[in-house]
Design an enzyme around this catalytic site. Structure first.
Site, PDB file in Angstrom:
ATOM      1  N   ASP A   9      -8.931  18.687  -4.222  1.00  0.00           N
ATOM      2  CA  ASP A   9      -8.217  19.864  -4.728  1.00  0.00           C
ATOM      3  C   ASP A   9      -8.530  20.018  -6.217  1.00  0.00           C
ATOM      4  O   ASP A   9      -9.383  19.310  -6.763  1.00  0.00           O
ATOM      5  CB  ASP A   9      -6.716  19.786  -4.408  1.00  0.00           C
ATOM      6  CG  ASP A   9      -5.988  18.708  -5.210  1.00  0.00           C
ATOM      7  OD1 ASP A   9      -6.645  17.980  -5.983  1.00  0.00           O
ATOM      8  OD2 ASP A   9      -4.755  18.588  -5.048  1.00  0.00           O
ATOM      9  N   CYS A  66      -7.312  13.937  -4.330  1.00  0.00           N
ATOM     10  CA  CYS A  66      -6.298  14.848  -4.868  1.00  0.00           C
ATOM     11  C   CYS A  66      -5.615  14.093  -6.008  1.00  0.00           C
ATOM     12  O   CYS A  66      -6.185  13.135  -6.541  1.00  0.00           O
ATOM     13  CB  CYS A  66      -5.346  15.350  -3.789  1.00  0.00           C
ATOM     14  SG  CYS A  66      -4.272  14.107  -3.034  1.00  0.00           S
ATOM     15  N   THR A  68      -2.943  12.102  -6.073  1.00  0.00           N
ATOM     16  CA  THR A  68      -2.605  10.728  -5.670  1.00  0.00           C
ATOM     17  C   THR A  68      -3.465  10.204  -4.534  1.00  0.00           C
ATOM     18  O   THR A  68      -3.440   9.002  -4.249  1.00  0.00           O
ATOM     19  CB  THR A  68      -1.143  10.672  -5.185  1.00  0.00           C
ATOM     20  OG1 THR A  68      -1.020  11.602  -4.094  1.00  0.00           O
ATOM     21  CG2 THR A  68      -0.172  11.030  -6.297  1.00  0.00           C
ATOM     22  N   HIS A  99     -12.010  -3.905   9.087  1.00  0.00           N
ATOM     23  CA  HIS A  99     -10.988  -4.160  10.114  1.00  0.00           C
ATOM     24  C   HIS A  99     -10.509  -2.897  10.828  1.00  0.00           C
ATOM     25  O   HIS A  99     -10.125  -2.965  11.996  1.00  0.00           O
ATOM     26  CB  HIS A  99      -9.761  -4.851   9.482  1.00  0.00           C
ATOM     27  CG  HIS A  99     -10.046  -6.260   9.060  1.00  0.00           C
ATOM     28  ND1 HIS A  99      -9.057  -7.129   8.667  1.00  0.00           N
ATOM     29  CD2 HIS A  99     -11.213  -6.951   8.958  1.00  0.00           C
ATOM     30  CE1 HIS A  99      -9.591  -8.304   8.349  1.00  0.00           C
ATOM     31  NE2 HIS A  99     -10.906  -8.217   8.507  1.00  0.00           N
ATOM     32  N   HIS A 134     -10.972  -6.832  16.069  1.00  0.00           N
ATOM     33  CA  HIS A 134     -10.477  -5.587  15.480  1.00  0.00           C
ATOM     34  C   HIS A 134     -10.732  -4.383  16.376  1.00  0.00           C
ATOM     35  O   HIS A 134     -10.073  -3.352  16.254  1.00  0.00           O
ATOM     36  CB  HIS A 134     -11.116  -5.368  14.116  1.00  0.00           C
ATOM     37  CG  HIS A 134     -10.907  -6.503  13.178  1.00  0.00           C
ATOM     38  ND1 HIS A 134      -9.658  -6.860  12.711  1.00  0.00           N
ATOM     39  CD2 HIS A 134     -11.779  -7.403  12.653  1.00  0.00           C
ATOM     40  CE1 HIS A 134      -9.766  -7.915  11.920  1.00  0.00           C
ATOM     41  NE2 HIS A 134     -11.045  -8.268  11.871  1.00  0.00           N
TER      42      HIS A 134
HETATM   43  C1  RB5 Z   1      -1.092  18.753  -6.793  1.00  0.00           C
HETATM   44  O1  RB5 Z   1      -0.213  18.958  -7.844  1.00  0.00           O
HETATM   45  C2  RB5 Z   1      -0.790  17.409  -6.139  1.00  0.00           C
HETATM   46  O2  RB5 Z   1       0.417  17.485  -5.462  1.00  0.00           O
HETATM   47  C3  RB5 Z   1      -1.916  16.980  -5.218  1.00  0.00           C
HETATM   48  O3  RB5 Z   1      -3.097  16.865  -5.956  1.00  0.00           O
HETATM   49  C4  RB5 Z   1      -1.742  15.643  -4.520  1.00  0.00           C
HETATM   50  O4  RB5 Z   1      -1.404  14.642  -5.425  1.00  0.00           O
HETATM   51  C5  RB5 Z   1      -0.859  15.656  -3.342  1.00  0.00           C
HETATM   52  O5  RB5 Z   1      -0.663  14.630  -2.661  1.00  0.00           O
END
Ligand code: RB5
Length: 149
Positions: A9, A66, A68, A99, A134
């Site tokens: 993203d 993204c 996180t 695994h 596995h």
């Molecule tokens: C965007 O602000 C953020 O929510 C996205 O990049 C991601 O971290 C979502 O899991």
């Protein structure tokens, strides 16, 4: 893996460009599924494009970024045949291949820096599924995925 479908993203865009350079240096072909700028967008779209490319066999695996790595990996895991892992260190990336036979790697641009991200990518790309004990576990995951209840 010789060919990787790649998606991110807007939050992952800058890191994606840097990882694409790293993949090119490794001689890995990339199917770039976007996004292509820092303009605000929504991660499910790119997770879906990458997951569909992997399921269709257009790429050997996928990499997603993204903020996180969480939302984009959750989305990818909604597709039958996808085993996506979100990692912030190389050990889990390596073991997820050995695994769990993961076919999509995700990480967060707000969590890891470039050098750590490259280590995670390399650990994941260089590891191979070990099969053996596995295999039955991965088959059990697939059976859960195909259940009709
Ligand atoms: C965007 O602000 C953020 O929510 C996205 O990049 C991601 O971290 C979502 O899991």
């Amino acid at each position: 893996m010789k060919k990787i479908a790649f998606g991110c993203d807007h939050v992952g865009f800058i890191l994606k460009e840097e990882i694409l350079t790293h993949l090119a240096q490794r001689g890995i072909e990339v199917l770039d599924k976007g996004t292509w700028s820092g303009e605000r967008t929504d991660y499910p779209r790119y997770a879906s494009a990458v997951a569909q490319a992997v399921v269709a066999g257009e790429a050997d695996g996928g990499i997603l970024i993204c903020g996180t790595g969480v939302g984009i990996s959750i989305t990818a895991n909604k597709f039958a045949g996808i085993r996506a892992v979100v990692c912030s260190e190389p050990y889990s990336a390596q073991l997820s291949r050995q695994h769990n036979d993961t076919n999509v790697l995700a990480f967060g641009s707000r969590v890891v820096g470039l050098e750590l991200a490259k280590m995670i990518v390399d650990a994941w790309l260089d590891a191979k599924f070990e099969g053996g004990r596995h295999l039955a576990r991965v088959e059990a995951i697939k059976a859960i995925e195909m259940r009709d209840d």
